[in-house]
Design a protein around this motif. Structure first.
Motif, mmCIF file in Angstrom:
data_model
loop_
_atom_site.group_PDB
_atom_site.id
_atom_site.type_symbol
_atom_site.label_atom_id
_atom_site.label_comp_id
_atom_site.label_asym_id
_atom_site.label_seq_id
_atom_site.Cartn_x
_atom_site.Cartn_y
_atom_site.Cartn_z
ATOM 1 N N GLY A 68 6.670 31.863 -14.254
ATOM 2 C CA GLY A 68 6.883 30.276 -13.726
ATOM 3 C C GLY A 68 6.779 29.384 -14.729
ATOM 4 N N PRO A 133 4.087 25.624 -10.677
ATOM 5 C CA PRO A 133 4.020 26.773 -9.673
ATOM 6 C C PRO A 133 4.639 28.041 -10.387
ATOM 7 N N PRO A 135 5.986 32.351 -9.890
ATOM 8 C CA PRO A 135 6.563 33.253 -8.391
ATOM 9 C C PRO A 135 5.948 33.704 -7.428
ATOM 10 N N TRP A 140 7.450 28.502 -4.850
ATOM 11 C CA TRP A 140 8.096 28.689 -6.165
ATOM 12 C C TRP A 140 9.923 28.916 -5.701
#
Length: 203
Positions: A68, A133, A135, A140
């Motif tokens: 992310g 954020p 995953p 997300w």
């Protein structure tokens, strides 16, 4: 009974005329002093600083990667302007925080204490490290979808304490909060419409 033709005018005594004169002079002085104090108050009354969002970026072109936004750099520039002609301002350390909805994306100090000259301009530039954020966060999926769609709403917040320098004395320190609402494009850059937009200031 007053006789016909008798004058109604009663001359004032010297004491009464003196008292009336002194009252008129006193009222005139009070009026003049009041006007002077009002003008001084207008000229010395501190005006709040103004902040404009100049730039913002996060390299999120690969937003679907496994980690992310974690450890990605968050860069921004906010231009600060002191509108006062004769009043300087002292700033404490400026702390910046970036949010996606209510989720904290990055935070940290971005500027050391400094003095802002009257009618001066200072760019507040910062580079933070994103923590999310990622995953595994509930947000997300929505974040990645908005990136793919080309527009992510975010918020940059600056906090500090400000003290105005008025002539030879300083005011109390005011808690300051600056909020810059912005939209980040799919490539991680600031949407052109948001460039140089004025941020909201809370004291």
């Amino acid at each position: 009974m007053r006789r016909y033709g008798q004058s109604l005018y009663h001359p004032q005594s010297p004491m009464t005329r003196c008292v009336n004169f002194l009252c008129a002079v006193l009222l005139t002085l009070i009026l003049i002093i009041g006007v002077i104090l009002f003008v001084l108050w207008l000229s010395l009354r501190p005006h709040r600083p103004k902040f404009y969002l100049a730039d913002f970026s996060i390299p999120v072109a690969n937003a679907n990667r496994q980690s992310g936004l974690a450890n990605l750099p968050v860069r921004f520039t906010v231009n600060e302007h002191n509108p006062n002609q004769k009043i300087g301002m002292y700033y404490d350390v400026i702390i910046a925080s970036v949010f996606y909805d209510d989720q904290l994306v990055a935070t940290g100090p971005v500027m050391n204490p400094f003095y802002q000259m009257p009618e001066g301009d200072t760019p507040v530039q910062g580079t933070l490290t994103a923590t999310g954020p990622v995953p595994t966060d509930p947000s997300w999926g929505r974040f990645a979808g908005e990136v793919s769609a080309g527009g992510v709403g975010m918020r940059l917040v600056l906090t500090s304490k400000v003290q105005f320098q008025v002539k030879l004395w300083d005011t109390k320190r005011h808690h300051m909060k600056v909020e810059c609402d912005l939209t980040m494009q799919g490539d991680g850059t600031l949407r052109p419409q948001d460039k140089d937009s004025q941020c909201t200031l809370y004291f």
